[in-house]
Structure formats: C-alpha cells, structure tokens
Write a protein that holds these residues in place. Sequence first.
Motif, PDB file in Angstrom:
ATOM      1  N   SER A  55     -19.377 -31.152  19.491  1.00  0.00           N
ATOM      2  CA  SER A  55     -19.196 -30.771  20.893  1.00  0.00           C
ATOM      3  C   SER A  55     -19.689 -31.896  21.791  1.00  0.00           C
ATOM      4  CB  SER A  55     -20.012 -29.508  21.197  1.00  0.00           C
ATOM      5  OG  SER A  55     -21.410 -29.799  21.163  1.00  0.00           O
ATOM      6  N   THR A  56     -19.444 -31.752  23.055  1.00  0.00           N
ATOM      7  CA  THR A  56     -20.121 -32.605  24.027  1.00  0.00           C
ATOM      8  C   THR A  56     -21.568 -32.120  24.100  1.00  0.00           C
ATOM      9  OG1 THR A  56     -19.493 -31.098  25.810  1.00  0.00           O
ATOM     10  CG2 THR A  56     -18.019 -32.962  25.378  1.00  0.00           C
ATOM     11  N   ILE A  57     -22.403 -32.835  24.800  1.00  0.00           N
ATOM     12  CA  ILE A  57     -23.788 -32.371  24.983  1.00  0.00           C
ATOM     13  C   ILE A  57     -23.750 -31.128  25.859  1.00  0.00           C
ATOM     14  CG2 ILE A  57     -26.014 -32.930  26.017  1.00  0.00           C
ATOM     15  CD1 ILE A  57     -25.528 -35.841  25.134  1.00  0.00           C
ATOM     16  N   VAL A  58     -24.426 -30.087  25.384  1.00  0.00           N
ATOM     17  CA  VAL A  58     -24.453 -28.811  26.098  1.00  0.00           C
ATOM     18  C   VAL A  58     -25.826 -28.686  26.771  1.00  0.00           C
ATOM     19  CG1 VAL A  58     -24.176 -26.317  25.910  1.00  0.00           C
ATOM     20  CG2 VAL A  58     -22.894 -27.832  24.367  1.00  0.00           C
ATOM     21  N   ASP A  59     -25.821 -28.685  28.086  1.00  0.00           N
ATOM     22  CA  ASP A  59     -27.075 -28.578  28.837  1.00  0.00           C
ATOM     23  C   ASP A  59     -27.663 -27.173  28.723  1.00  0.00           C
ATOM     24  OD1 ASP A  59     -27.169 -31.240  29.849  1.00  0.00           O
ATOM     25  OD2 ASP A  59     -25.654 -30.697  31.349  1.00  0.00           O
ATOM     26  N   PRO A  60     -28.973 -27.022  28.951  1.00  0.00           N
ATOM     27  CA  PRO A  60     -29.594 -25.697  28.908  1.00  0.00           C
ATOM     28  C   PRO A  60     -28.878 -24.714  29.832  1.00  0.00           C
ATOM     29  CG  PRO A  60     -31.275 -27.391  29.020  1.00  0.00           C
ATOM     30  CD  PRO A  60     -29.960 -28.075  29.225  1.00  0.00           C
ATOM     31  N   GLY A  61     -28.590 -23.533  29.298  1.00  0.00           N
ATOM     32  CA  GLY A  61     -27.920 -22.488  30.071  1.00  0.00           C
ATOM     33  C   GLY A  61     -26.409 -22.594  30.094  1.00  0.00           C
ATOM     34  N   ALA A  62     -25.837 -23.657  29.524  1.00  0.00           N
ATOM     35  CA  ALA A  62     -24.384 -23.851  29.529  1.00  0.00           C
ATOM     36  C   ALA A  62     -23.782 -23.460  28.180  1.00  0.00           C
ATOM     37  CB  ALA A  62     -24.048 -25.301  29.850  1.00  0.00           C
ATOM     38  N   CYS A  63     -22.454 -23.332  28.155  1.00  0.00           N
ATOM     39  CA  CYS A  63     -21.720 -23.010  26.931  1.00  0.00           C
ATOM     40  C   CYS A  63     -20.591 -24.015  26.730  1.00  0.00           C
ATOM     41  CB  CYS A  63     -21.128 -21.601  27.015  1.00  0.00           C
ATOM     42  SG  CYS A  63     -22.371 -20.289  27.069  1.00  0.00           S
ATOM     43  N   TRP A  64     -20.139 -24.127  25.487  1.00  0.00           N
ATOM     44  CA  TRP A  64     -19.029 -24.999  25.097  1.00  0.00           C
ATOM     45  C   TRP A  64     -18.138 -24.200  24.160  1.00  0.00           C
ATOM     46  CZ3 TRP A  64     -17.655 -26.687  20.167  1.00  0.00           C
ATOM     47  CH2 TRP A  64     -16.746 -27.750  20.103  1.00  0.00           C
ATOM     48  N   SER A  65     -16.816 -24.292  24.332  1.00  0.00           N
ATOM     49  CA  SER A  65     -15.884 -23.532  23.494  1.00  0.00           C
ATOM     50  C   SER A  65     -14.865 -24.450  22.845  1.00  0.00           C
ATOM     51  CB  SER A  65     -15.145 -22.491  24.335  1.00  0.00           C
ATOM     52  OG  SER A  65     -16.036 -21.497  24.760  1.00  0.00           O
ATOM     53  N   TYR A  66     -14.378 -24.007  21.680  1.00  0.00           N
ATOM     54  CA  TYR A  66     -13.365 -24.761  20.941  1.00  0.00           C
ATOM     55  C   TYR A  66     -12.471 -23.769  20.205  1.00  0.00           C
ATOM     56  CZ  TYR A  66     -11.402 -28.563  18.166  1.00  0.00           C
ATOM     57  OH  TYR A  66     -10.545 -29.478  17.595  1.00  0.00           O
ATOM     58  N   SER A  67     -11.179 -24.005  20.205  1.00  0.00           N
ATOM     59  CA  SER A  67     -10.228 -23.150  19.485  1.00  0.00           C
ATOM     60  C   SER A  67      -9.966 -23.721  18.101  1.00  0.00           C
ATOM     61  CB  SER A  67      -8.910 -23.045  20.255  1.00  0.00           C
ATOM     62  OG  SER A  67      -9.116 -22.354  21.450  1.00  0.00           O
ATOM     63  N   PHE A  68     -10.101 -22.874  17.090  1.00  0.00           N
ATOM     64  CA  PHE A  68      -9.823 -23.244  15.709  1.00  0.00           C
ATOM     65  C   PHE A  68      -8.604 -22.489  15.232  1.00  0.00           C
ATOM     66  CE2 PHE A  68     -14.381 -24.164  15.802  1.00  0.00           C
ATOM     67  CZ  PHE A  68     -14.436 -25.355  15.102  1.00  0.00           C
ATOM     68  N   SER A  69      -7.898 -23.047  14.283  1.00  0.00           N
ATOM     69  CA  SER A  69      -6.868 -22.291  13.585  1.00  0.00           C
ATOM     70  C   SER A  69      -7.026 -22.593  12.107  1.00  0.00           C
ATOM     71  CB  SER A  69      -5.475 -22.667  14.070  1.00  0.00           C
ATOM     72  OG  SER A  69      -5.205 -24.013  13.804  1.00  0.00           O
ATOM     73  N   GLY A  70      -6.811 -21.591  11.314  1.00  0.00           N
ATOM     74  CA  GLY A  70      -6.955 -21.762   9.883  1.00  0.00           C
ATOM     75  C   GLY A  70      -7.250 -20.450   9.206  1.00  0.00           C
ATOM     76  N   ILE A  71      -7.603 -20.536   7.953  1.00  0.00           N
ATOM     77  CA  ILE A  71      -7.877 -19.331   7.177  1.00  0.00           C
ATOM     78  C   ILE A  71      -9.116 -19.537   6.308  1.00  0.00           C
ATOM     79  CG2 ILE A  71      -5.521 -18.472   7.143  1.00  0.00           C
ATOM     80  CD1 ILE A  71      -5.197 -19.806   4.386  1.00  0.00           C
ATOM     81  N   ASP A  72     -10.151 -20.117   6.871  1.00  0.00           N
ATOM     82  CA  ASP A  72     -11.300 -20.477   6.064  1.00  0.00           C
ATOM     83  C   ASP A  72     -12.589 -20.224   6.832  1.00  0.00           C
ATOM     84  OD1 ASP A  72     -12.656 -21.404   3.888  1.00  0.00           O
ATOM     85  OD2 ASP A  72     -12.053 -23.487   4.098  1.00  0.00           O
ATOM     86  N   TYR A  73     -13.679 -20.208   6.085  1.00  0.00           N
ATOM     87  CA  TYR A  73     -14.998 -20.131   6.708  1.00  0.00           C
ATOM     88  C   TYR A  73     -15.459 -21.529   7.066  1.00  0.00           C
ATOM     89  CZ  TYR A  73     -15.407 -15.222   5.733  1.00  0.00           C
ATOM     90  OH  TYR A  73     -15.213 -13.866   5.741  1.00  0.00           O
ATOM     91  N   GLU A  74     -16.145 -21.625   8.171  1.00  0.00           N
ATOM     92  CA  GLU A  74     -16.633 -22.907   8.676  1.00  0.00           C
ATOM     93  C   GLU A  74     -18.145 -22.824   8.855  1.00  0.00           C
ATOM     94  OE1 GLU A  74     -14.746 -25.600   9.765  1.00  0.00           O
ATOM     95  OE2 GLU A  74     -12.762 -24.700   9.605  1.00  0.00           O
ATOM     96  N   GLU A  75     -18.797 -23.968   8.719  1.00  0.00           N
ATOM     97  CA  GLU A  75     -20.223 -24.065   9.022  1.00  0.00           C
ATOM     98  C   GLU A  75     -20.376 -24.734  10.381  1.00  0.00           C
ATOM     99  OE1 GLU A  75     -24.375 -25.700   7.064  1.00  0.00           O
ATOM    100  OE2 GLU A  75     -22.490 -26.656   6.498  1.00  0.00           O
ATOM    101  N   ALA A  76     -21.294 -24.219  11.180  1.00  0.00           N
ATOM    102  CA  ALA A  76     -21.646 -24.848  12.450  1.00  0.00           C
ATOM    103  C   ALA A  76     -23.113 -25.238  12.374  1.00  0.00           C
ATOM    104  CB  ALA A  76     -21.413 -23.884  13.606  1.00  0.00           C
ATOM    105  N   VAL A  77     -23.427 -26.450  12.836  1.00  0.00           N
ATOM    106  CA  VAL A  77     -24.798 -26.971  12.808  1.00  0.00           C
ATOM    107  C   VAL A  77     -25.193 -27.315  14.241  1.00  0.00           C
ATOM    108  CG1 VAL A  77     -26.315 -28.786  11.933  1.00  0.00           C
ATOM    109  CG2 VAL A  77     -24.439 -27.929  10.501  1.00  0.00           C
ATOM    110  N   ALA A  78     -26.241 -26.661  14.721  1.00  0.00           N
ATOM    111  CA  ALA A  78     -26.744 -26.958  16.067  1.00  0.00           C
ATOM    112  C   ALA A  78     -27.804 -28.045  15.971  1.00  0.00           C
ATOM    113  CB  ALA A  78     -27.346 -25.708  16.690  1.00  0.00           C
TER     114      ALA A  78
END
Length: 104
Positions: A55-78
Amino acid sequence: MSLRTKALLGLTAAAVGASALVPAAAQAATGRFTFCNISSARETVQFPQRGWLSSTIVDPGACWSYSFSGIDYEEAVATREVNGAWPAVDTTWFHDSEFITWRV
C-alpha cells in the motif's frame, strides 16, 4: 426426428457445454481489502503472495483499499514506522473474493 426437436437438442447441448465454464468464472469474484490504521504511527500493508505488493503509507486514522480478484487465500502483513525502520507488527489471512476491513 423433427427439425424443431433437433434444434432444441442442439441448443440444450450447447447450454450444457457452456455451463461447465460458469463455476470457474463465478469463483473468480472480486473482493475488496480495506486496511485502517488505528495506531499513532504511519503504517503500510504488504501482500507476499502478490510479489510483496504494498500500500501507500497510511497515516494514523486513515484507511487504504485495494480490489482483488481470484480464488485463493492471501496473507497481509502490516508494517509500522518505528525509529526509521518498518518492522512487521501484525499479519492476517483473508480470501481475496471477500470484502474485509482490517484495523491495525
């Protein structure tokens, strides 16, 4: 066999053949992943299965969204900015056809 019956059988066979393609198309649904920063520091989210898409840098209190397409499980790392470094602070798994909001 009448011409009408032959036409009906031909259309039925074509529909059955085309219906075999529907499950694969239906499984490739689009999901939306939303990452919300609830900390007091800047954060990012990265996706290892997508070549470490970030993602871009997400400032405190803000959100970031992304659309995925597929048929699988994904890992997200903050990751969080700590004294100039960006260590991982949390991970989660999600299905990329779902709509999810993750708050870190």
